[in-house]
Design a protein around this motif. Structure first.
Motif, PDB file in Angstrom:
ATOM      1  N   ALA A 131       2.931   1.021  -6.256  1.00 19.91           N
ATOM      2  CA  ALA A 131       2.935   0.010  -5.429  1.00 19.91           C
ATOM      3  C   ALA A 131       2.038  -1.229  -5.980  1.00 19.91           C
ATOM      4  N   ALA A 132       2.787  -1.928  -7.009  1.00 22.62           N
ATOM      5  CA  ALA A 132       1.890  -2.927  -7.492  1.00 22.62           C
ATOM      6  C   ALA A 132       3.121  -3.933  -8.100  1.00 22.62           C
ATOM      7  N   ALA A 133       2.922  -5.261  -7.463  1.00 22.96           N
ATOM      8  CA  ALA A 133       3.800  -6.331  -7.779  1.00 22.96           C
ATOM      9  C   ALA A 133       4.105  -6.164  -9.382  1.00 22.96           C
ATOM     10  N   PRO A 134       5.386  -6.492  -9.471  1.00 20.05           N
ATOM     11  CA  PRO A 134       6.468  -6.826  -8.717  1.00 20.05           C
ATOM     12  C   PRO A 134       7.505  -5.631  -8.538  1.00 20.05           C
ATOM     13  N   LEU A 135       6.738  -4.284  -8.623  1.00 16.67           N
ATOM     14  CA  LEU A 135       7.693  -3.135  -8.340  1.00 16.67           C
ATOM     15  C   LEU A 135       6.845  -2.161  -7.210  1.00 16.67           C
ATOM     16  N   PHE A 136       7.695  -1.755  -6.247  1.00 22.93           N
ATOM     17  CA  PHE A 136       7.376  -0.688  -5.338  1.00 22.93           C
ATOM     18  C   PHE A 136       8.151   0.355  -5.241  1.00 22.93           C
ATOM     19  N   ILE A 137       7.960   1.509  -5.667  1.00 22.81           N
ATOM     20  CA  ILE A 137       9.010   2.685  -5.834  1.00 22.81           C
ATOM     21  C   ILE A 137       8.353   4.020  -5.576  1.00 22.81           C
ATOM     22  N   VAL A 138       9.211   5.055  -4.953  1.00 26.06           N
ATOM     23  CA  VAL A 138       9.035   6.406  -4.866  1.00 26.06           C
ATOM     24  C   VAL A 138       9.714   7.123  -5.480  1.00 26.06           C
ATOM     25  N   ALA A 139       9.274   8.197  -6.285  1.00 25.56           N
ATOM     26  CA  ALA A 139       9.809   9.344  -7.110  1.00 25.56           C
ATOM     27  C   ALA A 139       9.712  10.705  -6.410  1.00 25.56           C
ATOM     28  N   THR A 176       6.612  10.926 -14.893  1.00 24.03           N
ATOM     29  CA  THR A 176       7.125  10.454 -16.123  1.00 24.03           C
ATOM     30  C   THR A 176       8.012   9.017 -15.702  1.00 24.03           C
ATOM     31  N   VAL A 177       8.702   9.287 -14.818  1.00 22.78           N
ATOM     32  CA  VAL A 177       9.441   8.050 -14.387  1.00 22.78           C
ATOM     33  C   VAL A 177       8.594   6.829 -13.692  1.00 22.78           C
ATOM     34  N   ILE A 178       7.567   7.188 -13.021  1.00 24.87           N
ATOM     35  CA  ILE A 178       6.319   6.197 -12.675  1.00 24.87           C
ATOM     36  C   ILE A 178       5.852   5.444 -13.643  1.00 24.87           C
ATOM     37  N   GLU A 179       5.639   6.360 -14.886  1.00 20.76           N
ATOM     38  CA  GLU A 179       4.844   6.007 -15.936  1.00 20.76           C
ATOM     39  C   GLU A 179       5.832   5.026 -16.688  1.00 20.76           C
ATOM     40  N   HIS A 180       6.911   5.030 -16.866  1.00 24.91           N
ATOM     41  CA  HIS A 180       7.863   4.168 -17.434  1.00 24.91           C
ATOM     42  C   HIS A 180       8.117   2.862 -16.656  1.00 24.91           C
ATOM     43  N   PHE A 181       8.371   2.704 -15.559  1.00 18.14           N
ATOM     44  CA  PHE A 181       8.504   1.671 -14.742  1.00 18.14           C
ATOM     45  C   PHE A 181       7.207   1.023 -14.469  1.00 18.14           C
ATOM     46  N   ALA A 184       0.818  -1.309  -0.138  1.00 20.35           N
ATOM     47  CA  ALA A 184      -0.001  -0.006   0.055  1.00 20.35           C
ATOM     48  C   ALA A 184       0.909   1.357   0.013  1.00 20.35           C
ATOM     49  N   GLY A 185       0.364   2.514  -0.540  1.00 18.25           N
ATOM     50  CA  GLY A 185       1.149   3.789  -0.298  1.00 18.25           C
ATOM     51  C   GLY A 185       0.256   4.682   0.020  1.00 18.25           C
ATOM     52  N   ALA A 186       0.816   5.811   0.418  1.00 21.17           N
ATOM     53  CA  ALA A 186       0.263   7.183   0.864  1.00 21.17           C
ATOM     54  C   ALA A 186       1.085   8.295   0.599  1.00 21.17           C
ATOM     55  N   ALA A 199       5.368  10.935  -6.498  1.00 22.21           N
ATOM     56  CA  ALA A 199       4.683  10.176  -7.018  1.00 22.21           C
ATOM     57  C   ALA A 199       5.214   8.693  -6.699  1.00 22.21           C
ATOM     58  N   TYR A 200       4.191   7.727  -6.667  1.00 25.05           N
ATOM     59  CA  TYR A 200       4.785   6.323  -6.214  1.00 25.05           C
ATOM     60  C   TYR A 200       3.911   5.407  -6.910  1.00 25.05           C
TER      61      TYR A 200
END
Length: 272
Positions: A28-36, A51-56, A10-12, A25-26
């Motif tokens: 949180a969906a398998a298999p990747l969990f990231i924060v920018a 933009t980074v979240i969109e690509h990942f 989960a994220g907030a 931006a973040y």
């Protein structure tokens, strides 16, 4: 074939008490969990992090990821952020930190990446451990013995980062690879959390709140309540089952009976 790690996540996020724009931006969906954590103001930081979240996000749905997968996504997102300079956002840039599900010989591993001063932690057996190392001027001063970690929290230079995606930086990401254990809890956050809360406070919330959504929301709200000088973003990831060395998936409540783990593996670009 089952996923090497089955997660609950989960994220907030919150704009904070002083900013008008949330440049975090973040994902949180398998298999990747990231924060920018974006930088550069309106039409720069906000767009860069998104933009980074969109690509990942193109990696969502896979059972596991490799360093090559993450490097490819990093390269494409870096090019996209660089192109923002042609649209009036020349200062656009963002940090990136997080954890991916990986597999080694069929076993569940955590693959952590970091560029900038957002952070990824592991909470295991009641202890909070910072996995990533900040790419920041302050971190360099700490390593040189010029200031203490406590002094760094109030140092006016704490926002100067030495690597980013965009903003004129070409620095590589660091990676760490280590075996997952059932019951692991991973925390990914922007520096808006760690600027306001101590490690002890963060650990207590992760220890006392079992639901990842509630834990993320409480940590975010606490950071705002204790000052909220920056945007705050938190992602919490729990390892529900992990492919063990015995070739089966181990439930979190069975971890004490199957404590069969491997030593942590070193990865080029990261040091533990």
């Amino acid at each position: 074939m089952s996923a090497p790690i089955v997660t609950a996540s989960a994220g907030a996020t919150d704009v904070g008490a002083r900013r008008k724009l949330n440049e975090d931006a973040y994902l949180a969906a398998a298999p990747l969990f990231i924060v920018a954590d974006g930088m550069g103001g309106h039409d720069a930081g906000e767009v860069a992090s998104a933009t980074v979240i969109e690509h990942f996000s193109r990696l969502i749905g896979r059972e596991a990821l490799s360093i090559g997968d993450l490097n490819d996504a990093l390269a494409s997102s870096r090019a996209a952020v660089g192109a923002l300079g042609h649209h009036g956002a020349a200062g656009a840039g963002t940090t990136l930190s997080g954890v991916a599900i990986a597999a080694v010989d069929g076993l569940g591993y955590w693959l952590v990446l970091n560029i900038g001063d957002s952070r990824t932690y592991q909470f295991c057996n009641g202890e909070l451990e910072q996995i990533t190392v900040d790419h920041s001027y302050i971190q360099e001063l700490i390593e040189e013995g010029e200031i203490t970690p406590q002094q760094a929290k109030s140092d006016s230079r704490r926002n100067i980062i030495t690597r980013a995606i965009g903003a004129g930086s070409v620095g590589d990401a660091d990676y760490w690879l280590f075996p997952a254990e059932s019951g692991d809890r991973m925390l990914v956050c922007s520096d808006g959390l760690t600027t306001e809360l101590t490690d002890e406070h963060i650990a207590e919330v992760l220890r006392s709140e079992s639901d990842p959504q509630r834990a993320a929301e409480i940590l975010t709200a606490d950071a705002v309540r204790f000052g909220g000088r920056d945007n705050v973003t938190v992602v919490v990831v729990d390892a529900v089952t992990v492919a063990s060395a015995r070739g089966i998936h181990v439930q979190a409540d069975e971890a004490d009976d199957l404590a069969d783990t491997r030593p942590r593996a070193a990865v080029d670009g990261g040091m533990r």
